[in-house]
Design an enzyme around this catalytic site. Structure first.
Site, PDB file in Angstrom:
ATOM      1  N   HIS A  51     -14.818 -16.070  -2.974  1.00  0.00           N
ATOM      2  CA  HIS A  51     -14.047 -16.003  -1.950  1.00  0.00           C
ATOM      3  C   HIS A  51     -14.335 -17.098  -0.787  1.00  0.00           C
ATOM      4  O   HIS A  51     -13.733 -16.837   0.347  1.00  0.00           O
ATOM      5  CB  HIS A  51     -13.682 -14.571  -1.341  1.00  0.00           C
ATOM      6  CG  HIS A  51     -13.077 -13.636  -1.976  1.00  0.00           C
ATOM      7  ND1 HIS A  51     -13.252 -13.540  -3.588  1.00  0.00           N
ATOM      8  CD2 HIS A  51     -11.791 -13.146  -1.723  1.00  0.00           C
ATOM      9  CE1 HIS A  51     -12.115 -12.673  -3.804  1.00  0.00           C
ATOM     10  NE2 HIS A  51     -11.423 -12.201  -2.890  1.00  0.00           N
ATOM     11  N   PHE A  64      -8.321  -2.930   7.325  1.00  0.00           N
ATOM     12  CA  PHE A  64      -8.562  -4.332   7.124  1.00  0.00           C
ATOM     13  C   PHE A  64      -7.511  -5.226   7.867  1.00  0.00           C
ATOM     14  O   PHE A  64      -7.418  -6.459   7.979  1.00  0.00           O
ATOM     15  CB  PHE A  64      -9.051  -4.848   5.949  1.00  0.00           C
ATOM     16  CG  PHE A  64      -8.016  -4.393   4.955  1.00  0.00           C
ATOM     17  CD1 PHE A  64      -6.768  -4.992   4.726  1.00  0.00           C
ATOM     18  CD2 PHE A  64      -8.411  -3.651   3.945  1.00  0.00           C
ATOM     19  CE1 PHE A  64      -6.091  -4.359   3.683  1.00  0.00           C
ATOM     20  CE2 PHE A  64      -7.590  -3.085   2.880  1.00  0.00           C
ATOM     21  CZ  PHE A  64      -6.409  -3.508   2.692  1.00  0.00           C
ATOM     22  N   TYR A  81       8.736 -20.893  43.807  1.00  0.00           N
ATOM     23  CA  TYR A  81       8.165 -19.933  43.218  1.00  0.00           C
ATOM     24  C   TYR A  81       6.937 -19.900  42.604  1.00  0.00           C
ATOM     25  O   TYR A  81       6.031 -18.976  42.600  1.00  0.00           O
ATOM     26  CB  TYR A  81       9.224 -19.505  41.853  1.00  0.00           C
ATOM     27  CG  TYR A  81      10.509 -18.942  42.092  1.00  0.00           C
ATOM     28  CD1 TYR A  81      11.030 -18.517  43.562  1.00  0.00           C
ATOM     29  CD2 TYR A  81      11.420 -18.775  41.076  1.00  0.00           C
ATOM     30  CE1 TYR A  81      12.301 -18.130  43.794  1.00  0.00           C
ATOM     31  CE2 TYR A  81      12.596 -18.154  41.447  1.00  0.00           C
ATOM     32  CZ  TYR A  81      12.978 -17.883  42.578  1.00  0.00           C
ATOM     33  OH  TYR A  81      14.301 -17.355  42.951  1.00  0.00           O
ATOM     34  N   ARG A 116       5.083 -18.949  45.833  1.00  0.00           N
ATOM     35  CA  ARG A 116       5.427 -17.464  46.314  1.00  0.00           C
ATOM     36  C   ARG A 116       5.145 -16.407  45.381  1.00  0.00           C
ATOM     37  O   ARG A 116       4.571 -15.484  45.743  1.00  0.00           O
ATOM     38  CB  ARG A 116       6.826 -17.540  46.829  1.00  0.00           C
ATOM     39  CG  ARG A 116       7.030 -16.336  47.578  1.00  0.00           C
ATOM     40  CD  ARG A 116       8.662 -16.017  48.014  1.00  0.00           C
ATOM     41  NE  ARG A 116       9.567 -17.073  47.616  1.00  0.00           N
ATOM     42  CZ  ARG A 116      10.904 -17.119  47.320  1.00  0.00           C
ATOM     43  NH1 ARG A 116      11.393 -15.930  47.272  1.00  0.00           N
ATOM     44  NH2 ARG A 116      11.481 -18.216  47.160  1.00  0.00           N
ATOM     45  N   GLU A 126      -1.099  -8.047  -2.345  1.00  0.00           N
ATOM     46  CA  GLU A 126      -1.333  -8.291  -0.657  1.00  0.00           C
ATOM     47  C   GLU A 126      -0.045  -8.758  -0.125  1.00  0.00           C
ATOM     48  O   GLU A 126      -0.089  -9.931   0.240  1.00  0.00           O
ATOM     49  CB  GLU A 126      -2.462  -8.715  -0.319  1.00  0.00           C
ATOM     50  CG  GLU A 126      -3.890  -8.054  -0.942  1.00  0.00           C
ATOM     51  CD  GLU A 126      -5.157  -9.080  -0.984  1.00  0.00           C
ATOM     52  OE1 GLU A 126      -5.056 -10.214  -0.478  1.00  0.00           O
ATOM     53  OE2 GLU A 126      -5.926  -8.477  -1.261  1.00  0.00           O
ATOM     54  N   ASN A 155     -14.575  -7.292   3.535  1.00  0.00           N
ATOM     55  CA  ASN A 155     -13.219  -6.687   4.080  1.00  0.00           C
ATOM     56  C   ASN A 155     -13.636  -6.548   5.699  1.00  0.00           C
ATOM     57  O   ASN A 155     -14.408  -5.974   6.247  1.00  0.00           O
ATOM     58  CB  ASN A 155     -13.266  -5.321   3.499  1.00  0.00           C
ATOM     59  CG  ASN A 155     -11.997  -5.315   2.396  1.00  0.00           C
ATOM     60  OD1 ASN A 155     -11.866  -4.344   1.597  1.00  0.00           O
ATOM     61  ND2 ASN A 155     -11.366  -6.425   2.260  1.00  0.00           N
ATOM     62  N   TYR A 206     -12.529   2.166  -6.588  1.00  0.00           N
ATOM     63  CA  TYR A 206     -12.097   0.638  -6.124  1.00  0.00           C
ATOM     64  C   TYR A 206     -13.446   0.053  -5.346  1.00  0.00           C
ATOM     65  O   TYR A 206     -14.003   0.544  -4.426  1.00  0.00           O
ATOM     66  CB  TYR A 206     -10.860   0.627  -5.181  1.00  0.00           C
ATOM     67  CG  TYR A 206     -10.764  -0.847  -4.862  1.00  0.00           C
ATOM     68  CD1 TYR A 206     -10.268  -1.783  -5.782  1.00  0.00           C
ATOM     69  CD2 TYR A 206     -10.771  -1.183  -3.548  1.00  0.00           C
ATOM     70  CE1 TYR A 206      -9.894  -3.063  -5.355  1.00  0.00           C
ATOM     71  CE2 TYR A 206     -10.810  -2.458  -3.034  1.00  0.00           C
ATOM     72  CZ  TYR A 206     -10.253  -3.431  -3.928  1.00  0.00           C
ATOM     73  OH  TYR A 206      -9.952  -4.764  -3.521  1.00  0.00           O
TER      74      TYR A 206
END
Length: 507
Positions: free
Chosen positions: A84, A332, A281, A284, A418, A196, A54
């Site tokens: 991409h 990834f 608060y 404090r 994915e 990746n 792959y």
């Protein structure tokens, strides 16, 4: 600064900032070169033997079952980068883009990516020469890593895309030429090794976390000044109280607050006759809240630093195995970072919230211990800092919306291949905005607290807080009559970001 040697090791937030912001030089270790050469030899052997692996000689994602012939392997990698690079939105800052390049180079330095030495050396050369890829901030879902942002980084590696060089935005090939660098023709697996990974979210979120860690210490400083101006007591910061609940951040914050207030004339002036038993608060409980935020940010820093020294591409190359192995997995996936950034976003939103409550106590004439309404020298005719609290409230509301977790919002991509993604880049971008808002809110508290302390004259605060007041006044003048406050808030926020109060925040 001493040159940072990359060996695929964990990098501290300080080291990342030193390269990204301070432009510290970088070099590659001899060990990284040796490991890289060994893993590259395995990739080349796989190609020569015709094995199917792959990302080496197949398509990507849903197209992983498509075998690619050897004579198209270089084109496959170039096509991957181009296809991409679809990011949108404003570019990342130069510091964020530089952090991305650094983190990507350090991944390759681990020697598990199967790339040639030339790829790693070019990334390091770009850092040292100041060639910074122009990377749009939106378009990543955080698995298979930050594909779109990293593709824009990789475009410059192949002499395409855009880059900044010496303050000018230009074509990537021109930036490389001017810097004396040459683009690369990618070989088998190298495009995938550049795309990746989690380096975009780690860069943006890591730099935001570093800013946040400084800010939470400054919140102690601003809070201590507010407490003194409001005639409060540091009794609640007594070490015995915090030793009974010894969270590290809480103990550190309490000790910091005690140190900041030591020797205050204002405190001594009301020690004997003050009828108030306890403070609100927001005053404090500063150690409990600020300290918890410190704890969150320490966890986030550890996650980012571990990720910085991790191999996050796919597949990974293990040449030391018997015969060598190239294994597909999911390093990834940005879940560790995505969860951490959501956690930090919640904590920083709450830090902003407690800060705004102190601002209100300084300004509100019903509860501000005799200070003039809205800290105006002439209340009624002048509105003083009225709008500053309103601005803080608006910023907090934005933080409250942004602190909704992005990591729970997975949307399947790539034809369902994915099918669970981290949305970690969204988390990093949200965290950056929250930190920026919180910087402005702490800046507003510093402005108001300084004005309030001055209304207690001739009494002085502690030596440390008087030093802080002087630093505030070097950024903005005292408010004597109404004026436009937008510039003052921006100037104070810039002073906060630029470390003008660093000497008071070292605990």
């Amino acid at each position: 600064m001493e040159t940072l040697t990359l060996d695929g090791q964990a990098l501290s937030l300080a080291e990342i900032e030193a390269v990204a912001v301070g432009r510290r030089r970088v070099e590659v270790s001899a060990g990284a070169r040796e490991r890289g050469a060994t893993s590259r030899a395995l990739i080349e052997r796989i190609v020569a033997e015709g094995q199917t692996v792959y990302g080496v000689n197949t398509g990507f994602g849903k197209l992983a079952d498509v075998r690619i012939s050897n004579d198209h392997l270089a084109q496959l990698q170039t096509n991957l980068v181009r296809s991409h690079a679809g990011g949108v939105g404003q570019p990342l800052s130069e510091a964020e883009s530089r952090a991305m390049v650094l983190l990507r180079a350090n991944v390759l330095a681990k020697g598990l990516s199967g790339t040639r030495a030339e790829v790693l050396e070019l990334l390091v050369g770009m850092l040292n020469a100041g060639v910074t890829p122009v990377i749009p901030e939106k378009g990543s879902v955080g698995a298979s890593g930050d594909l779109a942002p990293l593709a824009h980084l990789a475009l410059v590696v192949i002499g395409e895309g855009e880059a900044c060089y010496k303050g000018t935005r230009m074509a990537g090939c021109e930036a490389l030429r001017l810097a004396g660098l040459k683009p690369l023709q990618l070989a088998a697996k190298e495009g995938l090794a550049l795309l990746n990974g989690t380096q975009a979210m780690a860069a943006v979120g890591g730099l935001a976390a570093a800013r946040a860690a400084r800010l939470v210490r400054l919140a102690d400083v601003a809070g201590a000044m507010s407490l003194d101006a409001l005639l409060g007591t540091p009794v609640a910061f007594d070490a015995r109280i915090h030793g009974a609940r010894p969270h590290a951040g809480q103990v550190a914050s309490a000790a910091h607050l005690v140190e900041l207030m030591e020797g205050s004339e204002i405190r001594e002036s009301h020690r004997e006759h003050c009828s108030r038993v306890q403070d609100a608060y927001c005053l404090r409980c500063m150690p409990q809240v600020h300290g918890a935020v410190r704890g969150v940010l320490a966890h986030v820093a550890s996650v980012v630093e571990t990720e910085a020294g991790s191999a996050t591409d796919n597949p990974l190359v293990f040449p030391d195995e018997t015969g060598g192995a190239v294994l597909s997995g999911g390093n990834f996936h940005g879940a560790p970072l995505a969860y951490a950034f959501d956690y930090a976003a919640v904590a920083m939103t709450d830090l902003a919230g407690i800060t705004e409550r102190r601002i209100d106590r300084l300004l509100n004439p019903d509860i501000n211990e005799g200070l003039p309404a809205f800290l105006s020298p002439d209340p009624g005719l002048s509105s003083g800092f009225m709008i500053a609290q309103i601005v803080a409230a608006a910023l907090i509301n934005e933080c409250q919306v942004l602190s909704h977790p992005s990591s729970t919002g997975s949307i399947p991509t790539d034809g369902g291949k994915e099918d669970h993604v981290s949305m970690g880049m969204t988390g990093a971008l949200k965290l950056r905005q929250i930190v920026e808002n919180a910087e402005r809110i702490v800046a507003i508290e510093l402005m108001c607290a300084a004005q309030a302390v001055e209304f207690r004259r001739p009494l002085k605060s502690s030596a440390k807080l008087e030093g802080v007041l002087a630093a505030v006044r070097s950024a903005v003048p005292r408010l004597e009559q109404d004026r436009v406050l937008a510039g003052d808030i921006d100037a104070m926020a810039a002073a906060v970001r630029d470390g003008a109060f660093a000497d008071s925040c070292d605990t």
